[in-house]
Motif scaffolding. Structure first.
Motif, PDB file in Angstrom:
ATOM      1  N   LEU A  86       0.877  -1.237   0.075  1.00  0.00           N
ATOM      2  CA  LEU A  86      -0.003   0.156  -0.070  1.00  0.00           C
ATOM      3  C   LEU A  86       0.821   1.254  -0.148  1.00  0.00           C
ATOM      4  O   LEU A  86       1.876   1.357   0.645  1.00  0.00           O
ATOM      5  N   SER A  87       0.333   2.289  -0.721  1.00  0.00           N
ATOM      6  CA  SER A  87       1.142   3.550  -0.827  1.00  0.00           C
ATOM      7  C   SER A  87       0.479   4.701   0.098  1.00  0.00           C
ATOM      8  O   SER A  87       1.113   5.605   0.563  1.00  0.00           O
ATOM      9  N   THR A  88      -0.621   4.454   0.435  1.00  0.00           N
ATOM     10  CA  THR A  88      -1.361   5.534   1.649  1.00  0.00           C
ATOM     11  C   THR A  88      -2.097   5.235   2.671  1.00  0.00           C
ATOM     12  O   THR A  88      -1.749   5.933   3.574  1.00  0.00           O
ATOM     13  N   PRO A  89      -2.738   3.997   2.521  1.00  0.00           N
ATOM     14  CA  PRO A  89      -3.718   4.109   4.103  1.00  0.00           C
ATOM     15  C   PRO A  89      -2.922   3.507   5.500  1.00  0.00           C
ATOM     16  O   PRO A  89      -2.922   2.675   5.932  1.00  0.00           O
ATOM     17  N   VAL A  90      -1.855   4.573   5.793  1.00  0.00           N
ATOM     18  CA  VAL A  90      -1.152   4.599   6.981  1.00  0.00           C
ATOM     19  C   VAL A  90      -1.778   5.527   7.977  1.00  0.00           C
ATOM     20  O   VAL A  90      -1.693   6.663   7.744  1.00  0.00           O
ATOM     21  N   PRO A  91      -2.310   4.876   9.162  1.00  0.00           N
ATOM     22  CA  PRO A  91      -2.884   5.907   9.966  1.00  0.00           C
ATOM     23  C   PRO A  91      -1.987   6.882  10.553  1.00  0.00           C
ATOM     24  O   PRO A  91      -0.982   6.438  10.951  1.00  0.00           O
ATOM     25  N   GLY A  92      -2.278   7.996  10.498  1.00  0.00           N
ATOM     26  CA  GLY A  92      -1.323   8.833  11.380  1.00  0.00           C
ATOM     27  C   GLY A  92      -1.435   8.902  12.791  1.00  0.00           C
ATOM     28  O   GLY A  92      -2.648   8.159  13.356  1.00  0.00           O
ATOM     29  N   PRO A  93      -0.720   9.779  13.719  1.00  0.00           N
ATOM     30  CA  PRO A  93      -0.729   9.719  14.982  1.00  0.00           C
ATOM     31  C   PRO A  93      -2.377  10.305  15.442  1.00  0.00           C
ATOM     32  O   PRO A  93      -2.506   9.990  16.646  1.00  0.00           O
ATOM     33  N   GLY A  94      -2.910  11.075  14.487  1.00  0.00           N
ATOM     34  CA  GLY A  94      -4.152  11.477  14.793  1.00  0.00           C
ATOM     35  C   GLY A  94      -5.402  10.867  14.591  1.00  0.00           C
ATOM     36  O   GLY A  94      -6.348  11.137  14.595  1.00  0.00           O
ATOM     37  N   CYS A  95      -5.067   9.466  14.112  1.00  0.00           N
ATOM     38  CA  CYS A  95      -6.247   8.620  13.421  1.00  0.00           C
ATOM     39  C   CYS A  95      -6.731   7.977  14.901  1.00  0.00           C
ATOM     40  O   CYS A  95      -6.662   6.655  15.014  1.00  0.00           O
ATOM     41  N   VAL A  96      -7.423   8.584  15.872  1.00  0.00           N
ATOM     42  CA  VAL A  96      -7.696   8.052  16.928  1.00  0.00           C
ATOM     43  C   VAL A  96      -9.169   7.315  16.786  1.00  0.00           C
ATOM     44  O   VAL A  96      -9.190   5.933  17.275  1.00  0.00           O
ATOM     45  N   GLU A  97     -10.053   7.628  15.617  1.00  0.00           N
ATOM     46  CA  GLU A  97     -10.983   6.649  15.305  1.00  0.00           C
ATOM     47  C   GLU A  97     -10.566   5.178  15.079  1.00  0.00           C
ATOM     48  O   GLU A  97     -11.173   4.220  15.369  1.00  0.00           O
ATOM     49  N   ALA A  98      -9.718   5.294  14.378  1.00  0.00           N
ATOM     50  CA  ALA A  98      -9.098   3.874  13.485  1.00  0.00           C
ATOM     51  C   ALA A  98      -8.528   3.198  14.709  1.00  0.00           C
ATOM     52  O   ALA A  98      -8.965   1.811  14.825  1.00  0.00           O
ATOM     53  N   ARG A  99      -7.873   3.716  15.660  1.00  0.00           N
ATOM     54  CA  ARG A  99      -7.171   2.943  16.697  1.00  0.00           C
ATOM     55  C   ARG A  99      -8.350   2.535  17.707  1.00  0.00           C
ATOM     56  O   ARG A  99      -8.566   1.461  18.292  1.00  0.00           O
ATOM     57  N   ILE A 100      -9.377   3.151  17.980  1.00  0.00           N
ATOM     58  CA  ILE A 100     -10.485   2.851  19.018  1.00  0.00           C
ATOM     59  C   ILE A 100     -11.125   1.784  18.319  1.00  0.00           C
ATOM     60  O   ILE A 100     -11.398   0.544  18.902  1.00  0.00           O
ATOM     61  N   ALA A 101     -11.598   1.807  16.896  1.00  0.00           N
ATOM     62  CA  ALA A 101     -12.130   0.813  16.358  1.00  0.00           C
ATOM     63  C   ALA A 101     -11.483  -0.570  16.254  1.00  0.00           C
ATOM     64  O   ALA A 101     -11.943  -1.757  16.630  1.00  0.00           O
ATOM     65  N   ALA A 102      -9.957  -0.492  16.074  1.00  0.00           N
ATOM     66  CA  ALA A 102      -9.249  -2.014  16.146  1.00  0.00           C
ATOM     67  C   ALA A 102      -9.149  -2.313  17.836  1.00  0.00           C
ATOM     68  O   ALA A 102      -9.250  -3.524  17.785  1.00  0.00           O
ATOM     69  N   LEU A 103      -9.288  -1.485  18.772  1.00  0.00           N
ATOM     70  CA  LEU A 103      -9.099  -1.814  19.871  1.00  0.00           C
ATOM     71  C   LEU A 103     -10.563  -2.606  20.280  1.00  0.00           C
ATOM     72  O   LEU A 103     -10.481  -3.576  20.955  1.00  0.00           O
TER      73      LEU A 103
END
Length: 104
Positions: free
Chosen positions: A70-87
């Protein structure tokens, strides 16, 4: 479509941690079919899936994204929603595993 999914690298990281592809799928909220498609370069990973795999494998999200082609979908440090969803997905998978073990 992913540019190149390095299935051998992912399998080696899973083996190092004593994990299976099924556990990898559960950590990201995927079913076995969707994970198999990713491993065959027929499905790209989302940013949330990249984050979940990175946490599960103990590597940086950028490494997972690169190994997934992949060249793009790397979550940035501000990607809180993605981290919460993963947890939340990981907690659900752990709860399911505990319930299965209690029923065994």
């Amino acid at each position: 479509m992913a540019l190149f999914f390095d299935a051998e690298w992912f399998d080696a990281r899973l083996a190092e941690r004593g994990l299976s592809r099924a556990e990898m799928a559960a950590a990201a909220g995927l079913n076995a079919t969707d994970l198999a498609l990713a491993f065959k370069d027929q499905r790209e990973l989302s940013a949330g899936e990249v984050a979940a795999f990175a946490e599960l494998l103990g590597v940086e999200a950028a490494e997972v994204a690169a190994r997934a082609g992949l060249s793009t979908p790397v979550p940035g440090p501000g990607c809180v929603e993605a981290r919460i969803a993963a947890l939340e997905r990981r907690v659900a998978a752990l709860e399911a595993e505990v319930a299965r073990l209690r029923g065994a």
